[in-house]
Design an enzyme around this catalytic site. Sequence first.
Site, short mmCIF file in Angstrom:
data_model
loop_
_atom_site.label_atom_id
_atom_site.label_comp_id
_atom_site.label_asym_id
_atom_site.label_seq_id
_atom_site.Cartn_x
_atom_site.Cartn_y
_atom_site.Cartn_z
N LYS A 172 0.83 -1.21 0.00
CA LYS A 172 0.00 0.00 0.00
C LYS A 172 0.87 1.26 0.00
O LYS A 172 0.55 2.25 -0.68
CB LYS A 172 -0.94 -0.01 1.21
CG LYS A 172 -1.69 1.27 1.48
CD LYS A 172 -2.71 1.65 0.39
CE LYS A 172 -3.40 2.97 0.74
NZ LYS A 172 -4.37 3.39 -0.27
N LYS A 240 0.19 11.58 6.03
CA LYS A 240 0.45 10.44 6.92
C LYS A 240 1.08 9.29 6.13
O LYS A 240 2.08 8.70 6.55
CB LYS A 240 -0.89 10.02 7.56
CG LYS A 240 -0.87 8.82 8.46
CD LYS A 240 -1.40 7.55 7.82
CE LYS A 240 -2.80 7.66 7.25
NZ LYS A 240 -3.28 6.42 6.65
P1 NAD Z 1 -11.99 8.92 8.04
O1 NAD Z 1 -11.26 9.82 8.94
O2 NAD Z 1 -13.08 9.48 7.17
O3 NAD Z 1 -12.65 7.71 8.88
C1 NAD Z 1 -12.07 7.15 10.04
C2 NAD Z 1 -13.16 6.84 11.04
O4 NAD Z 1 -12.59 6.18 12.19
C3 NAD Z 1 -13.86 8.10 11.58
O5 NAD Z 1 -15.26 7.97 11.45
C4 NAD Z 1 -13.44 8.13 13.06
O6 NAD Z 1 -14.42 8.70 13.90
C5 NAD Z 1 -13.23 6.66 13.34
N1 NAD Z 1 -12.39 6.41 14.52
C6 NAD Z 1 -11.27 7.05 14.91
N2 NAD Z 1 -10.76 6.51 16.03
C7 NAD Z 1 -11.58 5.48 16.36
C8 NAD Z 1 -11.59 4.53 17.42
N3 NAD Z 1 -10.63 4.54 18.36
N4 NAD Z 1 -12.60 3.62 17.45
C9 NAD Z 1 -13.56 3.62 16.50
N5 NAD Z 1 -13.60 4.49 15.47
C10 NAD Z 1 -12.62 5.41 15.41
O7 NAD Z 1 -10.89 8.20 7.13
P2 NAD Z 1 -11.09 7.42 5.73
O8 NAD Z 1 -10.93 8.38 4.61
O9 NAD Z 1 -12.29 6.56 5.82
O10 NAD Z 1 -9.77 6.51 5.74
C11 NAD Z 1 -9.60 5.41 6.63
C12 NAD Z 1 -8.30 4.71 6.31
O11 NAD Z 1 -8.31 4.25 4.96
C13 NAD Z 1 -7.05 5.61 6.46
O12 NAD Z 1 -5.99 4.85 6.96
C14 NAD Z 1 -6.80 6.05 5.03
O13 NAD Z 1 -5.43 6.38 4.83
C15 NAD Z 1 -7.22 4.82 4.26
N6 NAD Z 1 -7.69 5.06 2.88
C16 NAD Z 1 -8.49 6.13 2.58
C17 NAD Z 1 -8.91 6.33 1.26
C18 NAD Z 1 -9.76 7.52 0.87
O14 NAD Z 1 -9.87 7.81 -0.33
N7 NAD Z 1 -10.41 8.22 1.79
C19 NAD Z 1 -8.55 5.42 0.27
C20 NAD Z 1 -7.77 4.32 0.62
C21 NAD Z 1 -7.35 4.14 1.92
#
Ligand code: NAD
Length: 292
Positions: A172, A240
Site C-alpha cells: 500500500k 500520513k
Molecule cells: P476517516 O477519517 O473518514 O474515517 C475514520 C473513522 O474512524 C472516523 O469515522 C473516526 O471517527 C473513526 N475512529 C477514529 N478513532 C476510532 C476509534 N478509536 N474507534 C472507533 N472508530 C474510530 O478516514 P477514511 O478516509 O475513511 O480513511 C480510513 C483509512 O483508509 C485511512 O488509513 C486512510 O489512509 C485509508 N484510505 C483512505 C482512502 C480515501 O480515499 N479516503 C482510500 C484508501 C485508503
Amino acid sequence: TKGSVGFLGLGVMGREMARNLAAAGFGVKAYDVVPAAIDAMAETGVTPAASIADAAADADIVISMLPDTPQVEEVVRGDGGLLSSPPRGGLYVDMSTIAPEATRKLAADLLQAGVQMLDAPVSGGPVGARDATLTIMAGGEAAAFERARPFLQGMGSTINHVGASGAGQTVKLCNQLICGINLQAICEAFALGRACDIDLVQMREVLMGGSANSWMLENLGAAMIEGDISAGFRIDLMMKDLRLVLGAAQQNLVPLPATSLVTSQYIDAQAHGEGANGNQALFRVYDRMSGR
Ligand code: NAD
C-alpha cells in the site's frame, strides 16, 4: 446470514464498506467513536454497536477502517479493545493504512491472545468503497487470508495475498508513493498548460486518451481544474502515508528523491491550512508558486 462482522470505523471509506458487507448478506455490527457516524448507518442494515467489545463479541471477523496507527493501536490495546475482548472467530483484519512495523507487533501480540490478524489496506478511494470494487492487498498467514476472503469479496474486486504480516501495508505504501508523484505530475502539467493559455478541461480529456492517463487524472483532474477541493481523500491522510513511506525508506536505506520532493509540497499544503481538503488541493501549491 453468511457470517458475522464487527466493523470499527465508519468514516469516508468504512461506512461504504460496512454497508456493502450488509448488502452482501453478512451480519454487520458497527462501532465508531463518533456516535453520529453510527446513527448515519440506520437505513443500511448495519446494526449499531455500543462499544468495540460489543461489535466484536459475536463476530466471526472484526474489520477496522481507522485513520492511522494510533487509532488501530487503541482499538487493539486500549480498554475494552480486541486484546481484552477478542472476536469469537479469532480473526481481525485491519484495512486502514498504518505503519508496517506497528502492524507486525500488533499481529504478534494478538496471536498470543488467539487472534489471527491480517493487514489488508485498500486502494480505489471512496468510489471503489461505494461500488465494492476496492483493490485489497493483504499480509499475514495464508490460512487467515482464506478465511477472510469471502468477507473481503464483499468490499473489493481485486483481492490478493501479498506476503507475511506487514506486506499488505508495504505494498500500500508503494501504491501511495505512485499516487503522490502522479498527482504532482498532473499539477505540473496543469500549471504549464494554464500558463500557456491551454483549455485545461479539453487538455485533460485529450490526455486521458493517451499514455499520460491515470486514475488520478480521471478521478481528481476535473475537480482540480474546477477548484473543487472537497475530500475524498484528505491531504492529512496522504501526508500520513508519505511519512510512512519515507520512514520505511529510511529504515531500509532506499533513496526516494521524488517522494521526498512531493512530501515537501504536501507539507506546504498543510501549512497553508489545506489538511482537511481533498488531494486535488495539491494544485493550490502550484497556484501559489506561480502567483495565481
Ligand atoms: P476517516 O477519517 O473518514 O474515517 C475514520 C473513522 O474512524 C472516523 O469515522 C473516526 O471517527 C473513526 N475512529 C477514529 N478513532 C476510532 C476509534 N478509536 N474507534 C472507533 N472508530 C474510530 O478516514 P477514511 O478516509 O475513511 O480513511 C480510513 C483509512 O483508509 C485511512 O488509513 C486512510 O489512509 C485509508 N484510505 C483512505 C482512502 C480515501 O480515499 N479516503 C482510500 C484508501 C485508503
